[in-house]
Design a protein around this motif. Sequence first.
Motif, mmCIF file in Angstrom:
data_model
loop_
_atom_site.group_PDB
_atom_site.id
_atom_site.type_symbol
_atom_site.label_atom_id
_atom_site.label_comp_id
_atom_site.label_asym_id
_atom_site.label_seq_id
_atom_site.Cartn_x
_atom_site.Cartn_y
_atom_site.Cartn_z
ATOM 1 N N LYS A 295 9.148 7.397 -6.017
ATOM 2 C CA LYS A 295 8.532 7.564 -7.417
ATOM 3 C C LYS A 295 8.087 6.186 -7.998
ATOM 4 C CE LYS A 295 8.387 9.410 -11.471
ATOM 5 N NZ LYS A 295 6.941 9.867 -11.933
ATOM 6 N N LEU A 296 8.669 5.210 -7.355
ATOM 7 C CA LEU A 296 8.438 3.733 -7.809
ATOM 8 C C LEU A 296 6.947 3.525 -7.351
ATOM 9 C CD1 LEU A 296 9.180 0.549 -8.673
ATOM 10 C CD2 LEU A 296 10.040 0.432 -6.636
ATOM 11 N N VAL A 297 6.780 3.479 -6.098
ATOM 12 C CA VAL A 297 5.469 3.477 -5.497
ATOM 13 C C VAL A 297 4.426 4.452 -6.041
ATOM 14 C CG1 VAL A 297 4.130 3.361 -3.540
ATOM 15 C CG2 VAL A 297 6.651 2.433 -3.196
ATOM 16 N N ASP A 298 4.636 5.657 -6.171
ATOM 17 C CA ASP A 298 3.923 6.455 -7.023
ATOM 18 C C ASP A 298 3.355 5.892 -8.431
ATOM 19 O OD1 ASP A 298 3.613 8.165 -4.901
ATOM 20 O OD2 ASP A 298 4.975 9.623 -5.538
ATOM 21 N N ASN A 299 4.323 5.321 -9.109
ATOM 22 C CA ASN A 299 4.178 4.761 -10.362
ATOM 23 C C ASN A 299 3.059 3.447 -10.315
ATOM 24 O OD1 ASN A 299 6.009 6.832 -11.523
ATOM 25 N ND2 ASN A 299 7.531 5.334 -11.803
ATOM 26 N N HIS A 300 3.700 2.657 -9.253
ATOM 27 C CA HIS A 300 2.634 1.469 -9.154
ATOM 28 C C HIS A 300 1.219 2.172 -8.812
ATOM 29 C CE1 HIS A 300 6.108 -0.872 -9.132
ATOM 30 N NE2 HIS A 300 6.114 -1.161 -7.534
ATOM 31 N N LEU A 301 1.016 3.102 -8.143
ATOM 32 C CA LEU A 301 -0.596 3.473 -7.795
ATOM 33 C C LEU A 301 -1.076 4.213 -8.934
ATOM 34 C CD1 LEU A 301 0.206 4.973 -4.315
ATOM 35 C CD2 LEU A 301 -0.614 2.950 -4.808
ATOM 36 N N SER A 302 -0.313 4.656 -10.159
ATOM 37 C CA SER A 302 -1.007 5.038 -11.195
ATOM 38 C C SER A 302 -0.807 4.226 -12.405
ATOM 39 C CB SER A 302 -0.443 6.591 -11.475
ATOM 40 O OG SER A 302 0.989 6.729 -11.776
ATOM 41 N N ASN A 303 -0.340 3.039 -12.178
ATOM 42 C CA ASN A 303 -0.100 2.032 -13.293
ATOM 43 C C ASN A 303 -1.353 1.092 -13.417
ATOM 44 O OD1 ASN A 303 0.534 0.118 -15.091
ATOM 45 N ND2 ASN A 303 2.748 0.000 -14.451
ATOM 46 N N PRO A 304 -2.153 1.179 -14.571
ATOM 47 C CA PRO A 304 -3.472 0.528 -14.614
ATOM 48 C C PRO A 304 -3.266 -0.937 -14.432
ATOM 49 C CG PRO A 304 -3.023 1.658 -16.593
ATOM 50 C CD PRO A 304 -1.956 2.035 -15.686
ATOM 51 N N VAL A 305 -1.862 -1.427 -14.763
ATOM 52 C CA VAL A 305 -1.733 -3.061 -14.742
ATOM 53 C C VAL A 305 -1.780 -3.524 -13.301
ATOM 54 C CG1 VAL A 305 -0.082 -4.821 -15.693
ATOM 55 C CG2 VAL A 305 -0.579 -2.807 -16.991
ATOM 56 N N VAL A 306 -1.159 -2.614 -12.280
ATOM 57 C CA VAL A 306 -0.827 -3.062 -10.902
ATOM 58 C C VAL A 306 -1.430 -2.413 -10.032
ATOM 59 C CG1 VAL A 306 1.234 -4.236 -11.675
ATOM 60 C CG2 VAL A 306 1.453 -2.028 -11.008
ATOM 61 N N SER A 307 -2.225 -1.105 -10.355
ATOM 62 C CA SER A 307 -2.846 -0.423 -9.137
ATOM 63 C C SER A 307 -3.561 -0.878 -8.326
ATOM 64 C CB SER A 307 -3.294 1.132 -9.789
ATOM 65 O OG SER A 307 -4.299 0.670 -10.724
ATOM 66 N N ALA A 308 -4.308 -1.762 -8.798
ATOM 67 C CA ALA A 308 -5.629 -2.440 -8.006
ATOM 68 C C ALA A 308 -4.778 -3.283 -6.866
ATOM 69 C CB ALA A 308 -6.575 -3.247 -8.802
ATOM 70 N N ARG A 309 -3.807 -3.689 -7.105
ATOM 71 C CA ARG A 309 -2.758 -4.796 -6.193
ATOM 72 C C ARG A 309 -2.476 -3.948 -4.737
ATOM 73 N NH1 ARG A 309 -2.517 -10.026 -6.770
ATOM 74 N NH2 ARG A 309 -1.878 -10.467 -9.111
ATOM 75 N N PHE A 310 -2.458 -2.637 -5.013
ATOM 76 C CA PHE A 310 -1.790 -1.565 -4.193
ATOM 77 C C PHE A 310 -2.975 -0.798 -3.395
ATOM 78 C CE2 PHE A 310 1.793 -2.756 -6.657
ATOM 79 C CZ PHE A 310 2.647 -3.133 -5.705
ATOM 80 N N SER A 311 -4.550 -1.084 -3.742
ATOM 81 C CA SER A 311 -5.344 -0.101 -3.577
ATOM 82 C C SER A 311 -5.543 -0.230 -1.974
ATOM 83 C CB SER A 311 -6.657 -0.340 -4.284
ATOM 84 O OG SER A 311 -7.059 -1.789 -3.953
ATOM 85 N N GLY A 312 -5.166 -1.423 -1.474
ATOM 86 C CA GLY A 312 -5.570 -1.352 0.063
ATOM 87 C C GLY A 312 -4.189 -1.197 1.096
ATOM 88 N N SER A 313 -3.104 -0.898 0.265
ATOM 89 C CA SER A 313 -1.751 -0.667 0.894
ATOM 90 C C SER A 313 -1.713 0.642 1.482
ATOM 91 C CB SER A 313 -0.492 -0.759 -0.266
ATOM 92 O OG SER A 313 -0.633 -1.931 -0.822
ATOM 93 N N ASP A 314 -0.923 0.757 2.559
ATOM 94 C CA ASP A 314 -0.704 2.281 3.328
ATOM 95 C C ASP A 314 0.690 2.632 2.425
ATOM 96 O OD1 ASP A 314 1.082 4.084 4.675
ATOM 97 O OD2 ASP A 314 0.200 3.153 6.558
ATOM 98 N N ALA A 315 0.677 3.393 1.474
ATOM 99 C CA ALA A 315 1.525 3.978 0.589
ATOM 100 C C ALA A 315 2.694 4.154 1.430
ATOM 101 C CB ALA A 315 1.078 4.922 -0.248
ATOM 102 N N ASP A 316 2.812 4.992 2.582
ATOM 103 C CA ASP A 316 3.993 5.629 3.023
ATOM 104 C C ASP A 316 4.604 4.257 3.809
ATOM 105 O OD1 ASP A 316 3.558 8.143 2.574
ATOM 106 O OD2 ASP A 316 2.370 8.722 4.476
#
Length: 119
Positions: free
Chosen positions: A21-42
């Motif tokens: 849930k934490l990582v899903d939140n990062h991916l949809s949080n506009p303040v930080v989502s761009a930081r994780f755009s290149g990440s392999d979420a799994d």
Amino acid sequence: MTATLYDRLGGTEGIRRIVDKLVDNHLSNPVVSARFSGSDADNLKEMAGNFFITGSGGPEIYTGKDMVTTHKHMNINGDEFVAVLDDAMNALQANDIGQREQEEVLYILYSLKDQVVGI
Ligand code: HEM
């Protein structure tokens, strides 16, 4: 004897759910989502979950980098750090974790600030 934070967060299974849930939140949080755009979420869920499991008193399974090495040269600012704390608190609440445990996690994460922000 008081149960470890690991046990009170629901052990490995409970922590995996919180971190997903934490990582899903990062991916949809506009303040930080761009930081994780290149990440392999799994992979990030796996690594962050292992970090939490080990750091909360569970089995020693974290084999990732230390926090300074991980976040060095990212130039992370205070607003981004608070956004990650918000995402963490939201993930705990979504999993019905008690206030005492929320406070402990918040304190642990906050204590890592100097290893993450502005380095
Ligand atoms: C106390 C707060 C934080 C903790 C405990 C934490 C923990 C971690 C961990 C365990 C990893 C995986 C390391 C590895 O793969 O070896 C990671 C990666 C990462 N973190 Fe953090 N982090 C924190 C705050 C932040 C903040 C505020 C940002 C920026 C908004 C951030 C951005 C990243 C990025 C971009 C990665 C790399 C993802 C990838 O490799 O794809 N982190 N973090």
